[in-house]
Design a protein around this motif. Sequence first.
Motif, PDB file in Angstrom:
ATOM      1  N   ALA A 146       0.657  -0.666  -0.363  1.00 31.37           N
ATOM      2  CA  ALA A 146       0.375   0.353   0.225  1.00 31.37           C
ATOM      3  C   ALA A 146       1.095   1.230  -0.057  1.00 31.37           C
ATOM      4  O   ALA A 146       0.417   2.677  -0.517  1.00 31.37           O
ATOM      5  CB  ALA A 146      -1.359  -0.358   1.385  1.00 31.37           C
ATOM      6  N   GLU A 147       1.652   1.468   0.216  1.00 33.03           N
ATOM      7  CA  GLU A 147       2.475   2.638   0.190  1.00 33.03           C
ATOM      8  C   GLU A 147       3.766   2.466  -0.663  1.00 33.03           C
ATOM      9  O   GLU A 147       3.584   3.671  -1.003  1.00 33.03           O
ATOM     10  CB  GLU A 147       4.279   2.170   2.222  1.00 33.03           C
ATOM     11  N   SER A 148       4.180   2.040  -0.850  1.00 33.23           N
ATOM     12  CA  SER A 148       5.560   1.823  -2.360  1.00 33.23           C
ATOM     13  C   SER A 148       4.658   2.111  -3.884  1.00 33.23           C
ATOM     14  O   SER A 148       5.269   2.115  -3.965  1.00 33.23           O
ATOM     15  CB  SER A 148       6.476   0.611  -1.857  1.00 33.23           C
ATOM     16  N   GLY A 149       3.786   0.430  -3.429  1.00 33.65           N
ATOM     17  CA  GLY A 149       2.867   0.000  -5.026  1.00 33.65           C
ATOM     18  C   GLY A 149       3.241  -0.799  -5.335  1.00 33.65           C
ATOM     19  O   GLY A 149       2.786  -0.976  -6.695  1.00 33.65           O
ATOM     20  N   GLU A 150       4.717  -1.602  -4.564  1.00 32.94           N
ATOM     21  CA  GLU A 150       5.227  -2.345  -5.165  1.00 32.94           C
ATOM     22  C   GLU A 150       4.333  -3.645  -5.351  1.00 32.94           C
ATOM     23  O   GLU A 150       3.746  -4.044  -4.562  1.00 32.94           O
ATOM     24  CB  GLU A 150       6.179  -2.886  -5.571  1.00 32.94           C
ATOM     25  N   PRO A 151       4.049  -5.061  -6.333  1.00 33.16           N
ATOM     26  CA  PRO A 151       3.775  -5.996  -6.263  1.00 33.16           C
ATOM     27  C   PRO A 151       4.390  -6.481  -5.561  1.00 33.16           C
ATOM     28  O   PRO A 151       4.939  -6.938  -4.915  1.00 33.16           O
ATOM     29  CB  PRO A 151       4.116  -6.394  -7.596  1.00 33.16           C
ATOM     30  N   ARG A 152       3.560  -7.244  -4.341  1.00 31.30           N
ATOM     31  CA  ARG A 152       4.401  -8.455  -4.049  1.00 31.30           C
ATOM     32  C   ARG A 152       3.468  -9.838  -3.398  1.00 31.30           C
ATOM     33  O   ARG A 152       2.122 -10.140  -4.274  1.00 31.30           O
ATOM     34  CB  ARG A 152       3.640  -8.039  -2.020  1.00 31.30           C
ATOM     35  N   LEU A 153       4.775 -11.177  -4.387  1.00 32.84           N
ATOM     36  CA  LEU A 153       3.725 -12.205  -4.611  1.00 32.84           C
ATOM     37  C   LEU A 153       4.375 -12.958  -3.031  1.00 32.84           C
ATOM     38  O   LEU A 153       5.225 -13.278  -2.642  1.00 32.84           O
ATOM     39  CB  LEU A 153       4.487 -12.625  -5.610  1.00 32.84           C
ATOM     40  N   PHE A 154       3.195 -13.935  -3.039  1.00 34.97           N
ATOM     41  CA  PHE A 154       3.121 -15.055  -1.965  1.00 34.97           C
ATOM     42  C   PHE A 154       3.149 -16.236  -2.016  1.00 34.97           C
ATOM     43  O   PHE A 154       1.796 -16.681  -2.617  1.00 34.97           O
ATOM     44  CB  PHE A 154       1.825 -14.606  -0.196  1.00 34.97           C
ATOM     45  N   ASP A 155       3.908 -17.119  -1.358  1.00 33.32           N
ATOM     46  CA  ASP A 155       3.891 -18.569  -1.679  1.00 33.32           C
ATOM     47  C   ASP A 155       3.972 -19.031  -0.175  1.00 33.32           C
ATOM     48  O   ASP A 155       4.199 -18.061   0.602  1.00 33.32           O
ATOM     49  CB  ASP A 155       4.650 -18.650  -2.743  1.00 33.32           C
ATOM     50  N   ARG A 156       4.692 -20.464  -0.179  1.00 32.05           N
ATOM     51  CA  ARG A 156       4.790 -21.143   1.024  1.00 32.05           C
ATOM     52  C   ARG A 156       6.204 -21.065   1.269  1.00 32.05           C
ATOM     53  O   ARG A 156       6.414 -20.762   2.194  1.00 32.05           O
ATOM     54  CB  ARG A 156       4.956 -23.077   0.960  1.00 32.05           C
ATOM     55  N   ASP A 157       7.149 -20.008   1.103  1.00 34.02           N
ATOM     56  CA  ASP A 157       7.901 -19.239   0.899  1.00 34.02           C
ATOM     57  C   ASP A 157       8.890 -18.298   1.761  1.00 34.02           C
ATOM     58  O   ASP A 157       9.566 -17.519   1.670  1.00 34.02           O
ATOM     59  CB  ASP A 157       9.209 -20.029   0.217  1.00 34.02           C
ATOM     60  N   SER A 158       7.104 -17.863   1.633  1.00 36.71           N
ATOM     61  CA  SER A 158       6.732 -15.809   1.434  1.00 36.71           C
ATOM     62  C   SER A 158       7.201 -15.746   3.565  1.00 36.71           C
ATOM     63  O   SER A 158       7.900 -14.261   3.510  1.00 36.71           O
ATOM     64  CB  SER A 158       5.806 -15.298   0.796  1.00 36.71           C
ATOM     65  N   GLY A 159       6.595 -16.603   4.253  1.00 29.79           N
ATOM     66  CA  GLY A 159       6.794 -16.233   5.357  1.00 29.79           C
ATOM     67  C   GLY A 159       5.346 -16.111   5.841  1.00 29.79           C
ATOM     68  O   GLY A 159       5.218 -15.802   7.004  1.00 29.79           O
ATOM     69  N   ALA A 160       4.082 -15.499   4.824  1.00 30.20           N
ATOM     70  CA  ALA A 160       2.879 -14.885   5.114  1.00 30.20           C
ATOM     71  C   ALA A 160       1.932 -16.393   5.648  1.00 30.20           C
ATOM     72  O   ALA A 160       2.474 -17.016   5.360  1.00 30.20           O
ATOM     73  CB  ALA A 160       1.916 -14.295   4.147  1.00 30.20           C
ATOM     74  N   ASP A 161       1.534 -16.108   6.893  1.00 31.53           N
ATOM     75  CA  ASP A 161       0.302 -17.359   6.665  1.00 31.53           C
ATOM     76  C   ASP A 161      -0.629 -17.004   5.882  1.00 31.53           C
ATOM     77  O   ASP A 161      -0.877 -15.507   4.760  1.00 31.53           O
ATOM     78  CB  ASP A 161      -0.830 -16.527   7.606  1.00 31.53           C
ATOM     79  N   LEU A 162      -1.192 -18.349   4.974  1.00 30.05           N
ATOM     80  CA  LEU A 162      -2.427 -18.380   3.904  1.00 30.05           C
ATOM     81  C   LEU A 162      -4.002 -17.720   4.834  1.00 30.05           C
ATOM     82  O   LEU A 162      -3.433 -16.460   3.119  1.00 30.05           O
ATOM     83  CB  LEU A 162      -2.181 -19.734   3.747  1.00 30.05           C
ATOM     84  N   VAL A 163      -4.241 -17.426   5.169  1.00 36.47           N
ATOM     85  CA  VAL A 163      -5.071 -16.524   5.401  1.00 36.47           C
ATOM     86  C   VAL A 163      -5.113 -15.072   5.263  1.00 36.47           C
ATOM     87  O   VAL A 163      -6.005 -14.903   4.396  1.00 36.47           O
ATOM     88  CB  VAL A 163      -5.875 -16.735   6.836  1.00 36.47           C
ATOM     89  N   ASP A 164      -4.245 -14.478   5.481  1.00 34.87           N
ATOM     90  CA  ASP A 164      -3.249 -13.294   5.686  1.00 34.87           C
ATOM     91  C   ASP A 164      -2.456 -12.984   3.811  1.00 34.87           C
ATOM     92  O   ASP A 164      -3.263 -11.912   3.799  1.00 34.87           O
ATOM     93  CB  ASP A 164      -1.794 -13.482   6.271  1.00 34.87           C
ATOM     94  N   ALA A 165      -1.986 -14.296   3.096  1.00 37.32           N
ATOM     95  CA  ALA A 165      -2.375 -13.816   2.461  1.00 37.32           C
ATOM     96  C   ALA A 165      -3.203 -13.777   1.444  1.00 37.32           C
ATOM     97  O   ALA A 165      -3.488 -12.804   0.808  1.00 37.32           O
ATOM     98  CB  ALA A 165      -1.043 -14.454   1.808  1.00 37.32           C
ATOM     99  N   VAL A 166      -3.995 -14.740   1.703  1.00 34.83           N
ATOM    100  CA  VAL A 166      -5.160 -14.844   0.751  1.00 34.83           C
ATOM    101  C   VAL A 166      -6.230 -13.104   1.701  1.00 34.83           C
ATOM    102  O   VAL A 166      -7.047 -12.186   0.262  1.00 34.83           O
ATOM    103  CB  VAL A 166      -6.284 -15.750   0.879  1.00 34.83           C
TER     104      VAL A 166
END
Length: 280
Positions: A146-166
């Motif tokens: 939201a701040e940088s405007g850059e895309p972020r790609l989440f996958d199982r190695d991203s460190g993000a919880d699946l629910v949060d990524a969705v």
Amino acid sequence: MTGSEAWVFGGGGVAGIAWITGMLAGFADAGRDTGGAGLVVGTSAGAAVAAQVTSGLPIEELYQRQHDPAKQATEIVAVLDVENVGAEFAALLDGVTSPEDASRRLGSFALKADTVSEAERRAVIESRLPVHQWPEQRLLLVAVDAESGEPRLFDRDSGADLVDAVAASCAVPGVWPPVSIRGRRYVDGGVRSADNADLAARYARVIVLSPFGTADPFPWTVKLAAVAEELRAGGTRVDVFTPDEASTGAIGTNPLDPDTRTPAAEAGRAQGLREAARLE
């Protein structure tokens, strides 16, 4: 189906989730599924579908979770008139000179918007997903910082919880709150592209299910038609499925209306069965 094949699911609200799921059920009725895909890409509504279809649950069960009111997740009612929102975003982005600047403006707008809380919205996303762990199958979910405007790609190695990524991929600016992940705030992946089909560029075959089709509400995004043409020019087979007349009618003018789910799922299943031959 082989690992050289990628499936791409685009944005489209709760109606889009139901329609894509219905299409996949129709394809399955004709003997076609996503089980062996080398990659599944999900954006916004498509992120929810992508997480569901890679969960290991049978497509019929996933279909019933959209079609049967007794099995549907509880949703927060909201309004998203695609045509009007597109015009509002276009006015917001007047004078923008680059996609990155556009994404930052939409992100700033989202950060200031008065919406439900992150916790309330997360509970909805959590209830949509039958499994809350990342799958073994390659799954890529798209959001935008939201701040940088850059895309972020989440996958199982991203460190993000699946629910949060969705939830991040589904965070429509001004409608739902930006999602906090590891100290950053994220908004809807549709800010970059309603489908993000270009992320499947290295696959021999790409199958896109796009609830919005050409009616992308976000200006300055990577457009599906141009991406499909570029992929085909590079030798990739690209099949794009968009709602037919019956499905468009079932989705209606507010794809965030939970009441669209049953008719959109039914219309999608009928359309998927009719058009499954295109997958041969």
